[in-house]
Design a protein around this motif. Sequence first.
Motif, PDB file in Angstrom:
ATOM      1  N   SER A   9       0.805  -1.226   0.000  1.00 57.85           N
ATOM      2  CA  SER A   9       0.000   0.000   0.000  1.00 57.85           C
ATOM      3  C   SER A   9       0.833   1.268   0.000  1.00 57.85           C
ATOM      4  O   SER A   9       0.283   2.372  -0.082  1.00 57.85           O
ATOM      5  N   VAL A  10       2.160   1.142   0.100  1.00 59.05           N
ATOM      6  CA  VAL A  10       3.026   2.323   0.136  1.00 59.05           C
ATOM      7  C   VAL A  10       2.964   3.075  -1.192  1.00 59.05           C
ATOM      8  O   VAL A  10       3.045   2.476  -2.267  1.00 59.05           O
ATOM      9  N   VAL A  11       2.821   4.388  -1.097  1.00 61.36           N
ATOM     10  CA  VAL A  11       2.805   5.259  -2.280  1.00 61.36           C
ATOM     11  C   VAL A  11       4.039   6.151  -2.217  1.00 61.36           C
ATOM     12  O   VAL A  11       4.199   6.915  -1.262  1.00 61.36           O
ATOM     13  N   GLU A  12       4.919   6.048  -3.208  1.00 59.09           N
ATOM     14  CA  GLU A  12       6.148   6.841  -3.224  1.00 59.09           C
ATOM     15  C   GLU A  12       6.028   8.015  -4.188  1.00 59.09           C
ATOM     16  O   GLU A  12       6.960   8.352  -4.900  1.00 59.09           O
ATOM     17  N   GLU A  13       4.863   8.632  -4.188  1.00 61.45           N
ATOM     18  CA  GLU A  13       4.599   9.790  -5.046  1.00 61.45           C
ATOM     19  C   GLU A  13       3.881  10.862  -4.234  1.00 61.45           C
ATOM     20  O   GLU A  13       3.250  10.569  -3.207  1.00 61.45           O
ATOM     21  N   ASP A  14       3.962  12.105  -4.695  1.00 56.19           N
ATOM     22  CA  ASP A  14       3.210  13.187  -4.068  1.00 56.19           C
ATOM     23  C   ASP A  14       1.720  12.986  -4.326  1.00 56.19           C
ATOM     24  O   ASP A  14       1.314  12.702  -5.460  1.00 56.19           O
ATOM     25  N   THR A  15       0.921  13.148  -3.285  1.00 56.48           N
ATOM     26  CA  THR A  15      -0.520  12.949  -3.422  1.00 56.48           C
ATOM     27  C   THR A  15      -1.346  14.147  -2.968  1.00 56.48           C
ATOM     28  O   THR A  15      -2.551  14.178  -3.192  1.00 56.48           O
ATOM     29  N   TRP A  18      -0.784  20.582  -1.516  1.00 53.76           N
ATOM     30  CA  TRP A  18       0.280  21.469  -1.026  1.00 53.76           C
ATOM     31  C   TRP A  18       1.662  21.031  -1.503  1.00 53.76           C
ATOM     32  O   TRP A  18       2.595  21.831  -1.540  1.00 53.76           O
ATOM     33  N   GLN A  19       1.802  19.763  -1.901  1.00 57.41           N
ATOM     34  CA  GLN A  19       3.100  19.274  -2.370  1.00 57.41           C
ATOM     35  C   GLN A  19       3.444  19.801  -3.764  1.00 57.41           C
ATOM     36  O   GLN A  19       4.606  19.750  -4.172  1.00 57.41           O
ATOM     37  N   LYS A  20       2.457  20.294  -4.473  1.00 61.72           N
ATOM     38  CA  LYS A  20       2.670  20.756  -5.853  1.00 61.72           C
ATOM     39  C   LYS A  20       3.325  22.132  -5.920  1.00 61.72           C
ATOM     40  O   LYS A  20       3.850  22.527  -6.954  1.00 61.72           O
ATOM     41  N   ASP A  21       3.278  22.874  -4.810  1.00 60.54           N
ATOM     42  CA  ASP A  21       3.826  24.225  -4.756  1.00 60.54           C
ATOM     43  C   ASP A  21       5.196  24.193  -4.086  1.00 60.54           C
ATOM     44  O   ASP A  21       5.330  23.663  -2.980  1.00 60.54           O
ATOM     45  N   PRO A  22       6.240  24.757  -4.721  1.00 57.61           N
ATOM     46  CA  PRO A  22       7.576  24.776  -4.115  1.00 57.61           C
ATOM     47  C   PRO A  22       7.609  25.435  -2.736  1.00 57.61           C
ATOM     48  O   PRO A  22       8.479  25.136  -1.917  1.00 57.61           O
ATOM     49  N   LYS A 197       3.261   8.466   0.613  1.00 61.13           N
ATOM     50  CA  LYS A 197       2.557   9.581  -0.017  1.00 61.13           C
ATOM     51  C   LYS A 197       3.422  10.826  -0.204  1.00 61.13           C
ATOM     52  O   LYS A 197       2.967  11.962  -0.011  1.00 61.13           O
ATOM     53  N   VAL A 198       4.674  10.606  -0.582  1.00 62.71           N
ATOM     54  CA  VAL A 198       5.570  11.719  -0.877  1.00 62.71           C
ATOM     55  C   VAL A 198       6.711  11.170  -1.727  1.00 62.71           C
ATOM     56  O   VAL A 198       7.145  10.039  -1.535  1.00 62.71           O
ATOM     57  N   CYS A 199       7.178  11.969  -2.683  1.00 65.18           N
ATOM     58  CA  CYS A 199       8.330  11.542  -3.468  1.00 65.18           C
ATOM     59  C   CYS A 199       9.603  12.007  -2.768  1.00 65.18           C
ATOM     60  O   CYS A 199       9.565  12.875  -1.889  1.00 65.18           O
ATOM     61  N   LEU A 200      10.721  11.437  -3.149  1.00 60.52           N
ATOM     62  CA  LEU A 200      11.979  11.733  -2.461  1.00 60.52           C
ATOM     63  C   LEU A 200      12.371  13.199  -2.616  1.00 60.52           C
ATOM     64  O   LEU A 200      12.843  13.832  -1.666  1.00 60.52           O
ATOM     65  N   GLU A 201      12.176  13.767  -3.789  1.00 64.73           N
ATOM     66  CA  GLU A 201      12.533  15.167  -4.013  1.00 64.73           C
ATOM     67  C   GLU A 201      11.751  16.089  -3.082  1.00 64.73           C
ATOM     68  O   GLU A 201      12.306  17.009  -2.463  1.00 64.73           O
ATOM     69  N   THR A 202      10.441  15.849  -2.964  1.00 59.16           N
ATOM     70  CA  THR A 202       9.610  16.656  -2.076  1.00 59.16           C
ATOM     71  C   THR A 202      10.002  16.442  -0.622  1.00 59.16           C
ATOM     72  O   THR A 202      10.036  17.385   0.174  1.00 59.16           O
ATOM     73  N   ALA A 203      10.329  15.199  -0.266  1.00 57.66           N
ATOM     74  CA  ALA A 203      10.732  14.886   1.099  1.00 57.66           C
ATOM     75  C   ALA A 203      11.968  15.688   1.493  1.00 57.66           C
ATOM     76  O   ALA A 203      12.024  16.282   2.576  1.00 57.66           O
TER      77      ALA A 203
END
Length: 221
Positions: A9-15, A18-22, A197-203
């Motif tokens: 069930s792990v999601v390794e993407e932004d969902t 608020w994650q879409k804005d730098p 629910k977050v990608c590595l870059e965003t993390a």
Amino acid sequence: REQSQLSASVVEEDTEEWQKDPNFTGLQRVGGVDLSYIKGDDTNACASLVVLNFPALEVLYEDCQMVAVSTPYMAGFLAFREVPFLVEAVQRLQQKEPGLKPQVWLISFYSDLLSAGFGVACHLGVLMDLPCIGVAKNLLQMDGLCRDELHKEQIRSLQKEGDTFPLIGTSGKVLGMVSCGDCTNSSKPLYISVGHKVCLETAVHLVKSCCRYRIPEPIRQ
């Protein structure tokens, strides 16, 4: 079996929006959790939880409780030993201050850097169905990763705040990112990995945004 089911069930993407804005517009609350043991004692620990506002990083809520850890430690299955106490802390928050529910959690543990590829940040993220990020101060040696001369040289290459390099195992998988969290002491980097629910870059970007010092405020507090 339970770990395998949860890991699916792990999601390794932004969902989240608020994650879409730098600048993370829309992000208002960041949580931090940790389980700290008394020195020399692997059964008595303190489960801690804080909620901070963002971007000011002021403490809105805090919870600390001593717990008795009885589940034995097994490599790759740390979450089953520690997550129940963190879930209890989250449940107390929901009961006392439901309006302060964090939109993302920073967790002072390894996540994908664990040998099973499913650590505390992943486990807690799936159970809470919220974005989670694992942050550690030390390298866990697995999948060919070790603190050898090459790794030390890569750390020395971190010259300024914001510098990073990826942690790539012998399997070829990117297991996390090494980040210079404090430009005054690049010899002590942070190891950041995806929980849920977050990608590595965003993390990496969010951890940097939560740092006043080397350790991000939700975990430091």
